[in-house]
Design a protein around this motif. Structure first.
Motif, PDB file in Angstrom:
ATOM      1  N   HIS A  68       0.825  -1.201   0.000  1.00  0.00           N
ATOM      2  CA  HIS A  68       0.000   0.000   0.000  1.00  0.00           C
ATOM      3  C   HIS A  68       0.868   1.265   0.000  1.00  0.00           C
ATOM      4  O   HIS A  68       0.369   2.355   0.262  1.00  0.00           O
ATOM      5  N   ASP A  69       2.130   1.098  -0.309  1.00  0.00           N
ATOM      6  CA  ASP A  69       3.103   2.195  -0.326  1.00  0.00           C
ATOM      7  C   ASP A  69       2.943   2.985  -1.626  1.00  0.00           C
ATOM      8  O   ASP A  69       3.229   2.459  -2.705  1.00  0.00           O
ATOM      9  N   PRO A  70       2.486   4.249  -1.576  1.00  0.00           N
ATOM     10  CA  PRO A  70       2.266   5.002  -2.818  1.00  0.00           C
ATOM     11  C   PRO A  70       3.551   5.239  -3.599  1.00  0.00           C
ATOM     12  O   PRO A  70       3.518   5.303  -4.837  1.00  0.00           O
ATOM     13  N   TYR A  71       4.689   5.371  -2.913  1.00  0.00           N
ATOM     14  CA  TYR A  71       5.965   5.570  -3.605  1.00  0.00           C
ATOM     15  C   TYR A  71       6.299   4.349  -4.461  1.00  0.00           C
ATOM     16  O   TYR A  71       6.636   4.460  -5.640  1.00  0.00           O
ATOM     17  N   PHE A  72       6.205   3.166  -3.856  1.00  0.00           N
ATOM     18  CA  PHE A  72       6.517   1.941  -4.582  1.00  0.00           C
ATOM     19  C   PHE A  72       5.520   1.700  -5.709  1.00  0.00           C
ATOM     20  O   PHE A  72       5.896   1.331  -6.832  1.00  0.00           O
ATOM     21  N   ASN A  73       4.243   1.893  -5.440  1.00  0.00           N
ATOM     22  CA  ASN A  73       3.228   1.568  -6.427  1.00  0.00           C
ATOM     23  C   ASN A  73       3.309   2.473  -7.655  1.00  0.00           C
ATOM     24  O   ASN A  73       3.118   2.016  -8.788  1.00  0.00           O
ATOM     25  N   LEU A  74       3.608   3.752  -7.464  1.00  0.00           N
ATOM     26  CA  LEU A  74       3.801   4.630  -8.608  1.00  0.00           C
ATOM     27  C   LEU A  74       5.075   4.261  -9.365  1.00  0.00           C
ATOM     28  O   LEU A  74       5.116   4.318 -10.605  1.00  0.00           O
ATOM     29  N   ALA A  75       6.112   3.875  -8.634  1.00  0.00           N
ATOM     30  CA  ALA A  75       7.354   3.443  -9.276  1.00  0.00           C
ATOM     31  C   ALA A  75       7.136   2.168 -10.081  1.00  0.00           C
ATOM     32  O   ALA A  75       7.714   1.989 -11.163  1.00  0.00           O
ATOM     33  N   ALA A  76       6.302   1.261  -9.570  1.00  0.00           N
ATOM     34  CA  ALA A  76       6.011   0.014 -10.285  1.00  0.00           C
ATOM     35  C   ALA A  76       5.367   0.304 -11.632  1.00  0.00           C
ATOM     36  O   ALA A  76       5.714  -0.322 -12.649  1.00  0.00           O
ATOM     37  N   GLU A  77       4.449   1.236 -11.657  1.00  0.00           N
ATOM     38  CA  GLU A  77       3.811   1.592 -12.919  1.00  0.00           C
ATOM     39  C   GLU A  77       4.831   2.128 -13.920  1.00  0.00           C
ATOM     40  O   GLU A  77       4.841   1.723 -15.089  1.00  0.00           O
ATOM     41  N   GLU A  78       5.680   3.043 -13.466  1.00  0.00           N
ATOM     42  CA  GLU A  78       6.682   3.615 -14.373  1.00  0.00           C
ATOM     43  C   GLU A  78       7.660   2.541 -14.861  1.00  0.00           C
ATOM     44  O   GLU A  78       8.021   2.495 -16.040  1.00  0.00           O
ATOM     45  N   TYR A  79       8.084   1.673 -13.954  1.00  0.00           N
ATOM     46  CA  TYR A  79       9.037   0.624 -14.324  1.00  0.00           C
ATOM     47  C   TYR A  79       8.450  -0.284 -15.396  1.00  0.00           C
ATOM     48  O   TYR A  79       9.114  -0.599 -16.401  1.00  0.00           O
ATOM     49  N   LEU A  80       7.225  -0.733 -15.216  1.00  0.00           N
ATOM     50  CA  LEU A  80       6.606  -1.644 -16.179  1.00  0.00           C
ATOM     51  C   LEU A  80       6.348  -0.944 -17.511  1.00  0.00           C
ATOM     52  O   LEU A  80       6.431  -1.564 -18.575  1.00  0.00           O
ATOM     53  N   LEU A  81       6.045   0.339 -17.465  1.00  0.00           N
ATOM     54  CA  LEU A  81       5.848   1.109 -18.695  1.00  0.00           C
ATOM     55  C   LEU A  81       7.133   1.192 -19.504  1.00  0.00           C
ATOM     56  O   LEU A  81       7.129   0.974 -20.722  1.00  0.00           O
ATOM     57  N   ARG A  82       8.241   1.488 -18.840  1.00  0.00           N
ATOM     58  CA  ARG A  82       9.489   1.789 -19.541  1.00  0.00           C
ATOM     59  C   ARG A  82      10.365   0.574 -19.805  1.00  0.00           C
ATOM     60  O   ARG A  82      11.198   0.605 -20.730  1.00  0.00           O
ATOM     61  N   ASN A  83      10.204  -0.487 -19.033  1.00  0.00           N
ATOM     62  CA  ASN A  83      11.156  -1.598 -19.098  1.00  0.00           C
ATOM     63  C   ASN A  83      10.573  -2.919 -19.577  1.00  0.00           C
ATOM     64  O   ASN A  83      11.322  -3.885 -19.743  1.00  0.00           O
ATOM     65  N   ARG A  84       9.280  -2.982 -19.759  1.00  0.00           N
ATOM     66  CA  ARG A  84       8.658  -4.207 -20.240  1.00  0.00           C
ATOM     67  C   ARG A  84       7.895  -3.920 -21.529  1.00  0.00           C
ATOM     68  O   ARG A  84       7.566  -2.763 -21.828  1.00  0.00           O
ATOM     69  N   SER A  85       7.601  -4.956 -22.283  1.00  0.00           N
ATOM     70  CA  SER A  85       6.875  -4.793 -23.544  1.00  0.00           C
ATOM     71  C   SER A  85       5.447  -5.317 -23.459  1.00  0.00           C
ATOM     72  O   SER A  85       4.648  -5.102 -24.366  1.00  0.00           O
ATOM     73  N   GLU A  86       5.111  -6.012 -22.362  1.00  0.00           N
ATOM     74  CA  GLU A  86       3.786  -6.599 -22.225  1.00  0.00           C
ATOM     75  C   GLU A  86       2.743  -5.530 -21.878  1.00  0.00           C
ATOM     76  O   GLU A  86       3.070  -4.412 -21.484  1.00  0.00           O
ATOM     77  N   GLU A  87       1.480  -5.910 -22.010  1.00  0.00           N
ATOM     78  CA  GLU A  87       0.379  -5.045 -21.604  1.00  0.00           C
ATOM     79  C   GLU A  87      -0.100  -5.468 -20.219  1.00  0.00           C
ATOM     80  O   GLU A  87      -0.069  -6.653 -19.878  1.00  0.00           O
ATOM     81  N   TYR A  88      -0.554  -4.482 -19.440  1.00  0.00           N
ATOM     82  CA  TYR A  88      -0.882  -4.738 -18.043  1.00  0.00           C
ATOM     83  C   TYR A  88      -2.190  -4.077 -17.637  1.00  0.00           C
ATOM     84  O   TYR A  88      -2.553  -3.000 -18.137  1.00  0.00           O
ATOM     85  N   LEU A  89      -2.858  -4.721 -16.703  1.00  0.00           N
ATOM     86  CA  LEU A  89      -3.889  -4.100 -15.869  1.00  0.00           C
ATOM     87  C   LEU A  89      -3.393  -4.215 -14.437  1.00  0.00           C
ATOM     88  O   LEU A  89      -3.046  -5.314 -13.980  1.00  0.00           O
ATOM     89  N   ILE A  90      -3.324  -3.087 -13.725  1.00  0.00           N
ATOM     90  CA  ILE A  90      -2.827  -3.068 -12.351  1.00  0.00           C
ATOM     91  C   ILE A  90      -3.913  -2.478 -11.451  1.00  0.00           C
ATOM     92  O   ILE A  90      -4.474  -1.419 -11.747  1.00  0.00           O
ATOM     93  N   LEU A  91      -4.207  -3.172 -10.366  1.00  0.00           N
ATOM     94  CA  LEU A  91      -5.139  -2.667  -9.362  1.00  0.00           C
ATOM     95  C   LEU A  91      -4.393  -2.507  -8.050  1.00  0.00           C
ATOM     96  O   LEU A  91      -3.800  -3.468  -7.547  1.00  0.00           O
ATOM     97  N   GLY A  92      -4.416  -1.301  -7.487  1.00  0.00           N
ATOM     98  CA  GLY A  92      -3.669  -1.037  -6.263  1.00  0.00           C
ATOM     99  C   GLY A  92      -4.448  -0.182  -5.287  1.00  0.00           C
ATOM    100  O   GLY A  92      -5.341   0.588  -5.674  1.00  0.00           O
ATOM    101  N   ILE A  93      -4.096  -0.309  -4.021  1.00  0.00           N
ATOM    102  CA  ILE A  93      -4.717   0.470  -2.945  1.00  0.00           C
ATOM    103  C   ILE A  93      -3.587   1.122  -2.160  1.00  0.00           C
ATOM    104  O   ILE A  93      -2.741   0.433  -1.597  1.00  0.00           O
ATOM    105  N   ASN A  94      -3.565   2.443  -2.149  1.00  0.00           N
ATOM    106  CA  ASN A  94      -2.488   3.173  -1.484  1.00  0.00           C
ATOM    107  C   ASN A  94      -2.908   3.666  -0.103  1.00  0.00           C
ATOM    108  O   ASN A  94      -4.073   4.010   0.113  1.00  0.00           O
ATOM    109  N   SER A  95      -1.951   3.718   0.785  1.00  0.00           N
ATOM    110  CA  SER A  95      -2.189   4.366   2.066  1.00  0.00           C
ATOM    111  C   SER A  95      -2.408   5.861   1.834  1.00  0.00           C
ATOM    112  O   SER A  95      -2.171   6.387   0.734  1.00  0.00           O
ATOM    113  N   ARG A  96      -2.833   6.551   2.863  1.00  0.00           N
ATOM    114  CA  ARG A  96      -3.207   7.956   2.753  1.00  0.00           C
ATOM    115  C   ARG A  96      -2.086   8.783   2.119  1.00  0.00           C
ATOM    116  O   ARG A  96      -0.948   8.786   2.582  1.00  0.00           O
ATOM    117  N   SER A  97      -2.406   9.488   1.053  1.00  0.00           N
ATOM    118  CA  SER A  97      -1.412  10.287   0.333  1.00  0.00           C
ATOM    119  C   SER A  97      -2.123  11.242  -0.608  1.00  0.00           C
ATOM    120  O   SER A  97      -3.290  11.045  -0.956  1.00  0.00           O
TER     121      SER A  97
END
Length: 256
Positions: A9-38
């Protein structure tokens, strides 16, 4: 398409995960996440203009900048975030209706009639339940949005600055809207975690060749490095973006 339910639920990690998968992978994704208060601000926004800095400081609410444009949104454990990372066609890189339509169809399957309104909002009975933003990287696009399920609307309102008249800036401005939680329309779903499960199952059953996976351990380490170097940094969250000017209004009575 690979489907991921983020376990942190770490917003820093979860936003980084999205950027990483966008820039470093070629597959298509659906991601569902729940962040702590931010509070999550758009890439081209000024945090001081958009955020009630006194309130978020007093309540230990982190401010995090994302790589997509758009306005400021509030996350907490009552809000579900959805992200599509897909290949995009020339001329259709930015297409909010394309990526919100599957969410509208999912909500319709649950008896909730949502509509796309304005530039990037989903509304139910005229009340906003989702804000959306996009970013294009080469031939790939990331589209992510919020879904208010049982979020603290009081904290949402208090975290955002109400009077921005003293700021003159080239930064992108947010467009405040009246909001509502989806649990008012979905009494059979007990919490945001069950809501995520229902939504994940819907997409696994409706998207051709969809497969639920977890992020590999080696990539978790790389995402954590990105979270630390960018998303936890003062330079990215507060110093980045267009210059702004704070204009104070003084009472000059009594001066000649």
């Amino acid at each position: 398409m690979f489907c991921i339910a983020l376990q942190t639920h770490d917003p820093y990690f979860n936003l980084a995960a999205e950027e990483y998968l966008l820039r470093n992978r070629s597959e298509e994704y659906l991601i569902l996440g729940i962040n702590s208060r931010s509070v999550i601000i758009g890439k081209h926004q000024s945090p001081h203009r958009e955020i009630n800095t006194k309130y978020v400081t007093e309540h230990n609410i982190p401010v995090v900048r994302r790589i997509t444009g758009g306005g400021t949104v509030f996350h907490d454990m009552g809000n579900l975030n959805f992200t599509f990372i897909r290949l995009c066609e020339p001329g259709r890189q930015v297409d909010f209706r394309r990526y919100t339509q599957p969410v509208i169809e999912f909500l319709s399957s649950q008896g909730v009639e949502a509509k796309f309104e304005g530039k990037n909002d989903l509304k139910v009975n005229g009340l906003k339940i989702s804000g959306n933003a996009e970013h294009v990287h080469h031939n790939r696009v990331i589209h992510h949005g919020t879904l208010l399920f049982n979020s603290s609307l009081e904290m949402l309102r208090n975290s955002l600055r109400k009077d921005t008249s003293c700021y003159y800036t080239r930064a992108v401005e947010s467009n405040p809207s009246s909001v509502s939680n989806l649990n008012e329309f979905l009494p059979g779903i007990k919490d945001v975690f069950e809501f995520r499960k229902v939504m994940m199952n819907y997409f696994l059953n409706t998207i051709p060749f969809a497969e639920q996976i977890e992020i590999p351990e080696r990539e978790i380490s790389e995402i954590s490095l990105l979270a630390d170097s960018r998303y936890r940094s003062w330079e990215w969250n507060w110093a980045y973006g267009p210059e702004y000017q704070i204009v104070k209004r003084f009472d000059y009575q009594g001066y000649s």
